[in-house]
Design a protein around this motif. Structure first.
Motif, PDB file in Angstrom:
ATOM      1  N   GLU A 116       0.820  -1.211   0.000  1.00 42.17           N
ATOM      2  CA  GLU A 116       0.000   0.000   0.000  1.00 42.17           C
ATOM      3  C   GLU A 116       0.859   1.269   0.000  1.00 42.17           C
ATOM      4  O   GLU A 116       0.486   2.267  -0.625  1.00 42.17           O
ATOM      5  N   ILE A 117       2.004   1.239   0.671  1.00 44.05           N
ATOM      6  CA  ILE A 117       2.924   2.381   0.601  1.00 44.05           C
ATOM      7  C   ILE A 117       3.394   2.562  -0.838  1.00 44.05           C
ATOM      8  O   ILE A 117       3.413   3.676  -1.368  1.00 44.05           O
ATOM      9  N   GLY A 118       3.757   1.450  -1.481  1.00 46.77           N
ATOM     10  CA  GLY A 118       4.159   1.524  -2.886  1.00 46.77           C
ATOM     11  C   GLY A 118       3.052   2.075  -3.762  1.00 46.77           C
ATOM     12  O   GLY A 118       3.292   2.948  -4.607  1.00 46.77           O
ATOM     13  N   PHE A 119       1.835   1.588  -3.549  1.00 43.68           N
ATOM     14  CA  PHE A 119       0.697   2.104  -4.322  1.00 43.68           C
ATOM     15  C   PHE A 119       0.556   3.611  -4.107  1.00 43.68           C
ATOM     16  O   PHE A 119       0.357   4.372  -5.053  1.00 43.68           O
ATOM     17  N   GLY A 120       0.625   4.038  -2.845  1.00 42.29           N
ATOM     18  CA  GLY A 120       0.469   5.453  -2.545  1.00 42.29           C
ATOM     19  C   GLY A 120       1.527   6.305  -3.230  1.00 42.29           C
ATOM     20  O   GLY A 120       1.216   7.336  -3.822  1.00 42.29           O
ATOM     21  N   LEU A 121       2.768   5.856  -3.180  1.00 40.87           N
ATOM     22  CA  LEU A 121       3.851   6.616  -3.809  1.00 40.87           C
ATOM     23  C   LEU A 121       3.713   6.646  -5.326  1.00 40.87           C
ATOM     24  O   LEU A 121       3.942   7.697  -5.953  1.00 40.87           O
ATOM     25  N   PHE A 122       3.339   5.519  -5.919  1.00 44.25           N
ATOM     26  CA  PHE A 122       3.142   5.502  -7.373  1.00 44.25           C
ATOM     27  C   PHE A 122       1.967   6.377  -7.784  1.00 44.25           C
ATOM     28  O   PHE A 122       2.013   7.062  -8.811  1.00 44.25           O
ATOM     29  N   LEU A 123       0.893   6.375  -6.981  1.00 46.84           N
ATOM     30  CA  LEU A 123      -0.246   7.237  -7.298  1.00 46.84           C
ATOM     31  C   LEU A 123       0.149   8.707  -7.219  1.00 46.84           C
ATOM     32  O   LEU A 123      -0.240   9.509  -8.068  1.00 46.84           O
ATOM     33  N   LEU A 124       0.923   9.063  -6.217  1.00 48.65           N
ATOM     34  CA  LEU A 124       1.356  10.455  -6.081  1.00 48.65           C
ATOM     35  C   LEU A 124       2.300  10.870  -7.202  1.00 48.65           C
ATOM     36  O   LEU A 124       2.264  12.015  -7.658  1.00 48.65           O
ATOM     37  N   SER A 125       3.124   9.937  -7.648  1.00 45.80           N
ATOM     38  CA  SER A 125       4.100  10.273  -8.689  1.00 45.80           C
ATOM     39  C   SER A 125       3.493  10.266 -10.090  1.00 45.80           C
ATOM     40  O   SER A 125       3.955  10.976 -10.971  1.00 45.80           O
ATOM     41  N   GLY A 126       2.497   9.429 -10.304  1.00 52.69           N
ATOM     42  CA  GLY A 126       1.888   9.316 -11.628  1.00 52.69           C
ATOM     43  C   GLY A 126       2.619   8.373 -12.567  1.00 52.69           C
ATOM     44  O   GLY A 126       2.211   8.186 -13.708  1.00 52.69           O
ATOM     45  N   HIS A 171       3.732   4.987 -14.316  1.00 53.22           N
ATOM     46  CA  HIS A 171       3.134   3.683 -14.655  1.00 53.22           C
ATOM     47  C   HIS A 171       1.667   3.607 -14.232  1.00 53.22           C
ATOM     48  O   HIS A 171       1.230   2.641 -13.611  1.00 53.22           O
ATOM     49  N   LYS A 172       0.909   4.642 -14.586  1.00 54.02           N
ATOM     50  CA  LYS A 172      -0.477   4.773 -14.124  1.00 54.02           C
ATOM     51  C   LYS A 172      -1.317   3.522 -14.390  1.00 54.02           C
ATOM     52  O   LYS A 172      -2.024   3.050 -13.511  1.00 54.02           O
ATOM     53  N   LYS A 173      -1.270   3.019 -15.615  1.00 52.16           N
ATOM     54  CA  LYS A 173      -2.153   1.900 -15.958  1.00 52.16           C
ATOM     55  C   LYS A 173      -1.756   0.619 -15.238  1.00 52.16           C
ATOM     56  O   LYS A 173      -2.616  -0.097 -14.714  1.00 52.16           O
ATOM     57  N   ILE A 174      -0.465   0.327 -15.192  1.00 51.35           N
ATOM     58  CA  ILE A 174      -0.001  -0.883 -14.504  1.00 51.35           C
ATOM     59  C   ILE A 174      -0.357  -0.804 -13.023  1.00 51.35           C
ATOM     60  O   ILE A 174      -0.874  -1.766 -12.440  1.00 51.35           O
ATOM     61  N   VAL A 175      -0.088   0.345 -12.414  1.00 46.35           N
ATOM     62  CA  VAL A 175      -0.404   0.535 -10.998  1.00 46.35           C
ATOM     63  C   VAL A 175      -1.917   0.456 -10.779  1.00 46.35           C
ATOM     64  O   VAL A 175      -2.382  -0.160  -9.815  1.00 46.35           O
ATOM     65  N   GLY A 176      -2.684   1.049 -11.680  1.00 48.92           N
ATOM     66  CA  GLY A 176      -4.136   0.991 -11.564  1.00 48.92           C
ATOM     67  C   GLY A 176      -4.655  -0.442 -11.573  1.00 48.92           C
ATOM     68  O   GLY A 176      -5.471  -0.817 -10.729  1.00 48.92           O
ATOM     69  N   TRP A 177      -4.170  -1.233 -12.509  1.00 49.62           N
ATOM     70  CA  TRP A 177      -4.600  -2.637 -12.561  1.00 49.62           C
ATOM     71  C   TRP A 177      -4.147  -3.403 -11.323  1.00 49.62           C
ATOM     72  O   TRP A 177      -4.898  -4.222 -10.781  1.00 49.62           O
ATOM     73  N   ALA A 200      -9.065   7.349 -12.841  1.00 51.06           N
ATOM     74  CA  ALA A 200      -7.868   8.179 -12.758  1.00 51.06           C
ATOM     75  C   ALA A 200      -6.620   7.516 -13.325  1.00 51.06           C
ATOM     76  O   ALA A 200      -5.703   8.213 -13.745  1.00 51.06           O
ATOM     77  N   ASN A 201      -6.575   6.192 -13.349  1.00 49.03           N
ATOM     78  CA  ASN A 201      -5.349   5.511 -13.769  1.00 49.03           C
ATOM     79  C   ASN A 201      -5.468   4.768 -15.090  1.00 49.03           C
ATOM     80  O   ASN A 201      -4.515   4.735 -15.853  1.00 49.03           O
ATOM     81  N   ILE A 202      -6.588   4.151 -15.325  1.00 46.12           N
ATOM     82  CA  ILE A 202      -6.698   3.267 -16.481  1.00 46.12           C
ATOM     83  C   ILE A 202      -7.396   3.959 -17.638  1.00 46.12           C
ATOM     84  O   ILE A 202      -6.927   3.922 -18.772  1.00 46.12           O
TER      85      ILE A 202
END
Length: 157
Positions: free
Chosen positions: A75-85, A87-93, A146-148
């Motif tokens: 979840e920390i990784g998800f949060g950081l990736f969401l904040l950074s933007g 690999h949006k689609k990969i992170v979204g999936w 927001a991501n996909i």
């Protein structure tokens, strides 16, 4: 529910920031930032209440506390990736899969009235699911949007 409050509060702050300083900022980015804050917040629970949260996992699954801590790191990784933007689609999936896989644990915890902070069986019970399941679906819709889907042209200013 605290994660929803964090989501709305952080969205409001980011929207205010966008209106004042970056009016061309897209709605998808604001949602991603708010979700990022929410995931960082929910990750804290995995480290503050690891024993209580491990009670949400059925006994037949080994290394329950380790799984709680690993999911907190995820979840920390998800949060950081969401904040950074990045690999949006990969992170979204990945987040959608995570949310689908975690829903049965919330159902199990509700059926057994698990209080995630203590691990005791005096939690909110099945009525909690009337809120939790639509909330989980709401989070999934936001992640998808927001991501996909990658919305274009929706600006605040």
């Amino acid at each position: 529910m605290k994660p929803l409050a964090v989501l709305f509060a952080s969205f409001a702050l980011f929207a205010l920031y966008a209106l004042l300083f970056r009016p061309k900022l897209g709605l998808g980015e604001l949602i991603r930032w708010a979700l990022g804050c929410m995931f960082l917040f929910t990750a804290l629970g995995h480290f503050i209440y690891p024993q209580g949260m491990s009670a949400m996992i059925p006994d037949m699954i080994p290394y329950r506390t380790t799984l709680v801590l690993l999911s907190g790191l995820l979840e920390i990784g998800f949060g950081l990736f969401l904040l950074s933007g990045y690999h949006k689609k990969i992170v979204g999936w990945a987040i959608l899969v995570f949310l689908v896989l975690s829903l049965p644990l919330n159902i199990y915890a509700a059926q057994h009235q698990i209080d995630y902070t203590t691990g005791n069986t005096d939690g909110p019970g099945l009525t909690y699911l009337w809120f939790r399941i639509p909330l989980q679906l709401f989070f999934m819709v936001l992640i998808f949007y927001a991501n996909i889907k990658t919305p274009k042209g929706v600006k605040l200013g």
